[in-house]
Design an enzyme around this catalytic site. Structure first.
Site, PDB file in Angstrom:
ATOM      1  N   GLU A 131       0.923  -1.185   0.058  1.00  0.00           N
ATOM      2  CA  GLU A 131      -0.134  -0.006  -0.202  1.00  0.00           C
ATOM      3  C   GLU A 131       0.875   1.232  -0.036  1.00  0.00           C
ATOM      4  O   GLU A 131       1.365   1.562   0.985  1.00  0.00           O
ATOM      5  CB  GLU A 131      -1.048   0.107   1.183  1.00  0.00           C
TER       6      GLU A 131
ATOM      7  N   HIS B  11      -6.033   6.133  -2.122  1.00  0.00           N
ATOM      8  CA  HIS B  11      -5.385   7.112  -1.946  1.00  0.00           C
ATOM      9  C   HIS B  11      -5.151   8.038  -3.373  1.00  0.00           C
ATOM     10  O   HIS B  11      -4.003   8.064  -3.862  1.00  0.00           O
ATOM     11  CB  HIS B  11      -3.985   6.876  -1.435  1.00  0.00           C
TER      12      HIS B  11
ATOM     13  N   ALA C 136     -10.106   8.050   1.573  1.00  0.00           N
ATOM     14  CA  ALA C 136      -8.885   8.541   0.661  1.00  0.00           C
ATOM     15  C   ALA C 136      -9.057   8.359  -0.735  1.00  0.00           C
ATOM     16  O   ALA C 136      -8.126   7.912  -1.474  1.00  0.00           O
ATOM     17  CB  ALA C 136      -7.850   7.808   1.208  1.00  0.00           C
TER      18      ALA C 136
ATOM     19  N   ASP D 236     -15.630  -0.517  11.005  1.00  0.00           N
ATOM     20  CA  ASP D 236     -15.242  -0.504  12.539  1.00  0.00           C
ATOM     21  C   ASP D 236     -15.937   0.546  13.055  1.00  0.00           C
ATOM     22  O   ASP D 236     -15.480   0.814  14.308  1.00  0.00           O
ATOM     23  CB  ASP D 236     -13.688  -0.321  12.319  1.00  0.00           C
TER      24      ASP D 236
ATOM     25  N   HIS E 219     -14.583   4.495  10.093  1.00  0.00           N
ATOM     26  CA  HIS E 219     -14.501   4.692   8.547  1.00  0.00           C
ATOM     27  C   HIS E 219     -15.498   4.842   7.678  1.00  0.00           C
ATOM     28  O   HIS E 219     -15.418   5.904   6.627  1.00  0.00           O
ATOM     29  CB  HIS E 219     -13.295   3.466   8.029  1.00  0.00           C
TER      30      HIS E 219
ATOM     31  N   ASP F 241      -7.403  -3.486   8.051  1.00  0.00           N
ATOM     32  CA  ASP F 241      -6.732  -2.181   7.832  1.00  0.00           C
ATOM     33  C   ASP F 241      -5.791  -1.778   9.321  1.00  0.00           C
ATOM     34  O   ASP F 241      -5.765  -0.723   9.694  1.00  0.00           O
ATOM     35  CB  ASP F 241      -7.344  -1.019   7.142  1.00  0.00           C
TER      36      ASP F 241
ATOM     37  N   LEU G  51      -7.940   9.602  10.438  1.00  0.00           N
ATOM     38  CA  LEU G  51      -7.794   8.193  11.021  1.00  0.00           C
ATOM     39  C   LEU G  51      -6.614   7.490  10.698  1.00  0.00           C
ATOM     40  O   LEU G  51      -5.934   7.611   9.330  1.00  0.00           O
ATOM     41  CB  LEU G  51      -8.970   7.457  10.149  1.00  0.00           C
ATOM     42  N   ALA G  52      -5.949   6.510  11.459  1.00  0.00           N
ATOM     43  CA  ALA G  52      -4.632   5.879  11.111  1.00  0.00           C
ATOM     44  C   ALA G  52      -5.015   4.359  11.200  1.00  0.00           C
ATOM     45  O   ALA G  52      -4.333   3.727  11.992  1.00  0.00           O
ATOM     46  CB  ALA G  52      -3.557   6.300  12.017  1.00  0.00           C
ATOM     47  N   GLY G  53      -5.990   3.794  10.223  1.00  0.00           N
ATOM     48  CA  GLY G  53      -6.006   2.624  10.350  1.00  0.00           C
ATOM     49  C   GLY G  53      -6.920   2.053  11.410  1.00  0.00           C
ATOM     50  O   GLY G  53      -7.441   3.156  11.892  1.00  0.00           O
TER      51      GLY G  53
END
Length: 371
Positions: A123, A186, A211, A239, A242, A265, A298-300
């Site tokens: 990724e 992304h 993204a 989750d 997201h 993720d 958000l970071a995963g």
């Protein structure tokens, strides 16, 4: 014990394993010291997570020869029996180090080694800094054929996330010629660029709606392209952060279980207490089941696969057969391991779960070994 045989029918009976494979599925109720009584349980295929960065303090990018094996050892606790370790956008040397280490493991794991590492999901770094999300912008580059051929030579890349506006069509064709699933993420791609990318071999979207360009009444973007398509597969991170519940319901209604891949993720904080953690050299704060960078991006995620499957069920009221489709069948098909993963079929790997009607996980079997 009800067994979901061949993803087609539920049968009462016994599933037998031999040398890591499913030897038989029979309506006979066998007995003996090696037989486990699963009375009242459901037997379903193990989950295949094609997008996971880490868990329990370990990350794919760690400069630790044991990192990938540590991930494999922990994943059965959440029902994942096979996975793609996922890289971050990072220095090219660091990404290549991961490919080298995976090359030493893929296809050589012992039967008691945990979830099977099937390969690597790259990724980044071939993504768009304008849609970076939690990917470090400073390491984003445009790929060359020489670089991709070198990375492909390790034989472990099964999936790659790219921004098609930064990757030439001939390079997408190169990746697909090696059997790599090319996934768009992304990205600033609009509808037309997406069409060109799919014509070159793209078959998937990475964490759909996150993204990437969204829906607009004059340009429906990458998200709109995926929704209008009748063939492209789509990762979803379900989750509670997201995607809104309504968005999950909409995507399920439009895409159907046939085109959704549930992915976590997840990053290294999964399974650990709230606090401060690292992701690609960036500080991540974890609180209230949410992982964010200092600016709030958000970071995963930190969700487990079994929890995600249960949450998906609560949001869309889906039958368990649809959940299996999204968490086991589709991922196995997309990364080219359907011949041995994703269903309870004689001759395939003995990867299966014992769950109850509420999807409480009681046991995970990875290639016939209870873990």
């Amino acid at each position: 014990m009800k067994i979901f045989k061949d993803n087609a029918e539920w049968i009462d009976g016994t599933i037998a394993c031999e040398n890591g494979k499913i030897h038989s599925i029979t309506p006979e109720l066998l007995t003996g010291e090696d037989v486990i009584d699963g009375q009242g349980m459901l037997v379903v295929p193990g989950f295949v997570d094609v997008h996971i960065h880490g868990l329990y303090g370990v990350d794919t990018m760690d400069d630790d020869p044991e990192a990938l094996l540590k991930m494999a050892a922990k994943l059965p606790t959440e029902g994942t029996t096979a996975f793609l370790a996922t890289t971050m956008t990072a220095d090219l040397v660091d990404v290549e180090r991961v490919l080298k280490r995976a090359n030493e493991i893929v296809g050589k794991m012992q039967l008691n080694g945990g979830a099977e590492l099937l390969g690597i999901h790259v990724e980044g770094p071939f993504v768009n800094p304008d849609y970076a999300g939690a990917q470090p912008k400073e390491f984003m580059v445009i790929p060359t054929r020489t670089l991709l051929e070198k990375w492909l030579s390790y034989g472990v890349i099964r999936q790659m996330t790219v921004a098609p506006e930064r990757v030439e069509a001939e390079l997408i064709e190169l990746l697909t010629s090696y059997g790599v699933t090319v996934s768009v993420g992304h990205t600033s791609a609009g509808f037309e660029v997406m069409g060109d990318a799919v014509a070159s071999g793209v078959t998937q979207m990475t964490h759909l709606a996150n993204a990437m360009t969204g829906l607009h009444h004059r340009e429906i973007g990458a998200l709109g392209y995926a929704m209008l398509s009748d063939s492209i597969f789509c990762e979803l991170i379900v989750d509670g952060h997201h995607l809104s519940r309504e968005m999950v319901q909409l995507l399920y209604k439009v895409l159907g279980a046939e085109r959704i891949l549930l992915v976590t993720d997840a990053m290294r904080a999964k399974g650990l207490a709230d606090g401060s953690y690292d992701l690609g050299g960036q500080q991540v704060a974890v609180a209230n089941k949410k992982a964010t960078l200092p600016g709030g991006v958000l970071a995963g995620s930190i969700i487990s696969m079994i929890d995600e499957v249960r949450l998906m069920r609560s949001i869309i009221s889906a039958p368990i057969e649809h959940l299996i489709q999204m968490a086991s069948v589709n991922p196995a098909r997309q990364i080219g391991v359907w011949n041995r993963k994703g269903s309870l079929t004689v001759g395939k790997d003995a990867d299966f779960l014992l769950v109850d009607d509420e999807l409480t996980l009681y046991a995970t079997y990875c290639r016939g070994v209870r873990l």
